[in-house]
Design an enzyme around this catalytic site. Structure first.
Site, PDB file in Angstrom:
ATOM      1  N   TYR A  26      99.642   1.869  85.219  1.00 53.84           N
ATOM      2  CA  TYR A  26      99.976   1.085  86.405  1.00 53.84           C
ATOM      3  C   TYR A  26     100.814  -0.107  85.990  1.00 53.84           C
ATOM      4  CZ  TYR A  26      96.510  -2.350  84.931  1.00 53.84           C
ATOM      5  OH  TYR A  26      95.833  -3.296  84.211  1.00 53.84           O
ATOM      6  N   THR A  92      92.877  -9.863  84.107  1.00 51.26           N
ATOM      7  CA  THR A  92      91.604 -10.041  83.400  1.00 51.26           C
ATOM      8  C   THR A  92      91.763 -10.329  81.910  1.00 51.26           C
ATOM      9  OG1 THR A  92      91.428  -7.645  83.058  1.00 51.26           O
ATOM     10  CG2 THR A  92      90.374  -8.567  85.029  1.00 51.26           C
ATOM     11  N   ASP A  93      92.919  -9.998  81.324  1.00 51.09           N
ATOM     12  CA  ASP A  93      93.047 -10.129  79.868  1.00 51.09           C
ATOM     13  C   ASP A  93      92.892 -11.566  79.392  1.00 51.09           C
ATOM     14  OD1 ASP A  93      93.343  -7.434  79.554  1.00 51.09           O
ATOM     15  OD2 ASP A  93      95.502  -7.471  79.214  1.00 51.09           O
ATOM     16  N   LYS A 165      85.729 -11.389  78.523  1.00 48.88           N
ATOM     17  CA  LYS A 165      85.957  -9.980  78.791  1.00 48.88           C
ATOM     18  C   LYS A 165      85.407  -9.187  77.620  1.00 48.88           C
ATOM     19  CE  LYS A 165      89.530  -6.660  80.176  1.00 48.88           C
ATOM     20  NZ  LYS A 165      90.962  -6.459  80.513  1.00 48.88           N
TER      21      LYS A 165
END
Length: 332
Positions: A26, A92-93, A165
């Site tokens: 994506y 999110t990284d 994360k």
């Protein structure tokens, strides 16, 4: 009466599309703020949302210019009497780094909540809209005030200092360390596990116009001093060791870091272990070598704190150590 929430969008997977409900590939940042607001309005939540686009990037490309624009927009929203809370949509990284940076440079004031998604908007089982609905629920709750910057992912509420994360896929990819989540949230409910930790204290650090260079060095077996020498030659004013175990490294690396510290480069020992507490003078003679122990902060958050400490004029290892030792939310 609906509470007024300002959404600040930076891109990320929550705004991403892959063109296939079952594919893995994506592109992040494909959905603009107008579409995001329309989808949020369709959720039927008891909030009044308006938004601004800060960036449309994957969070791996977030840098100081985007952070500066985001910080400025958050401060403006905090000063706007019509705004009750702020939600930031983010990849999110590096969400944990952005959240921690904002937490250290913003007054507690109105709620500031980061959220994102592990799956793009057109993927089967996309988690983006639920995370956004949960973040809006947290940002609109009066009891959120005084908790600092928060991250909402997977029905959990985390503090900026604790969140990290911990997985590359799956909707439950975020964890907290040393504390787990401080609240459980759904679009229609919110339960806090702890009381607010902050009140009317000022921001811990001023926003730096030009942050100093701080590099992270990932320790490994048979590592030599080449990375340390390269970082100092490139002008690093600080080095963070993502060390083995309790922040350790081969002797050649520790010797090179000791030389760097003696020359005025700030050196922080963190750990490459996900849940790594690094205390002073365990395995490594911090007092003798002039090092700082990261305590519970991982390497990426240690880098953020060290940059802010150096930008604030702190150079003595003891003074920098005091910042790493400081209680979770305490202004200097």
């Amino acid at each position: 009466m609906p509470r007024h929430i300002r959404i600040l969008a930076t891109g990320g997977t929550i705004a991403g599309r892959g063109g296939s409900a079952v594919g893995r590939a994506y592109r992040p940042g494909q959905i603009g703020i107008d579409q995001l607001l329309a989808e949020a309005a369709a959720l039927g939540l008891e909030t009044l949302c308006e938004g601004r686009e800060i960036a449309q990037v994957g969070s791996q490309d977030i840098g100081w210019s985007e952070w500066t624009a985001l910080h400025r927009e958050v401060r403006e929203a905090q000063d706007d009497p019509a705004v009750c809370g702020i939600v930031i949509t983010h990849g999110t990284d590096t969400a944990e780094e952005t959240a921690f940076l904002l937490d250290l440079t913003l007054p507690p004031g109105k709620p500031v909540v980061l959220t994102g998604a592990m799956r793009p908007a057109d993927a089967l089982g996309s988690d983006g809209m639920r995370n956004l609905a949960n973040a809006l629920r947290v940002a609109s709750d009066p009891d959120t005030a005084g908790r600092g910057v928060l991250v909402v992912m997977g029905d959990h509420v985390f503090t900026a200092r604790d969140v990290r994360k911990a997985a590359t896929q799956g909707a439950e990819a975020f964890r907290g360390f040393p504390r787990g989540s401080i609240g459980a949230v759904a679009p229609s409910s919110l339960d806090w596990f702890v009381p607010p930790a902050r009140s009317d204290e000022p921001a811990r650090f001023a926003w730096p116009a030009s942050p100093p260079r701080v590099d992270i060095l990932f320790a490994h077996a048979a590592m030599d001093r080449a990375l340390i020498d390269g970082a100092t030659a490139a002008g690093a004013r600080g080095l963070v060791l993502a060390g083995l175990g309790h922040g350790n490294a081969p002797k050649a690396v520790l010797d090179a870091l000791s030389e760097a510290a003696a020359s005025g480069v700030a050196v922080v020992r963190s750990s490459r272990v996900d849940q790594g507490l690094v205390d002073r003078n365990v395995e490594v003679d911090d007092d003798g070598l002039g090092f700082v122990a990261a305590r519970a902060l991982n390497p990426q958050k240690s880098r953020i704190l060290l940059q802010l400490a150096l930008a604030a004029g702190l150079t003595d290892p003891a003074a920098i150590q005091a910042e790493f030792d400081a209680p979770r939310h305490t202004a200097p």
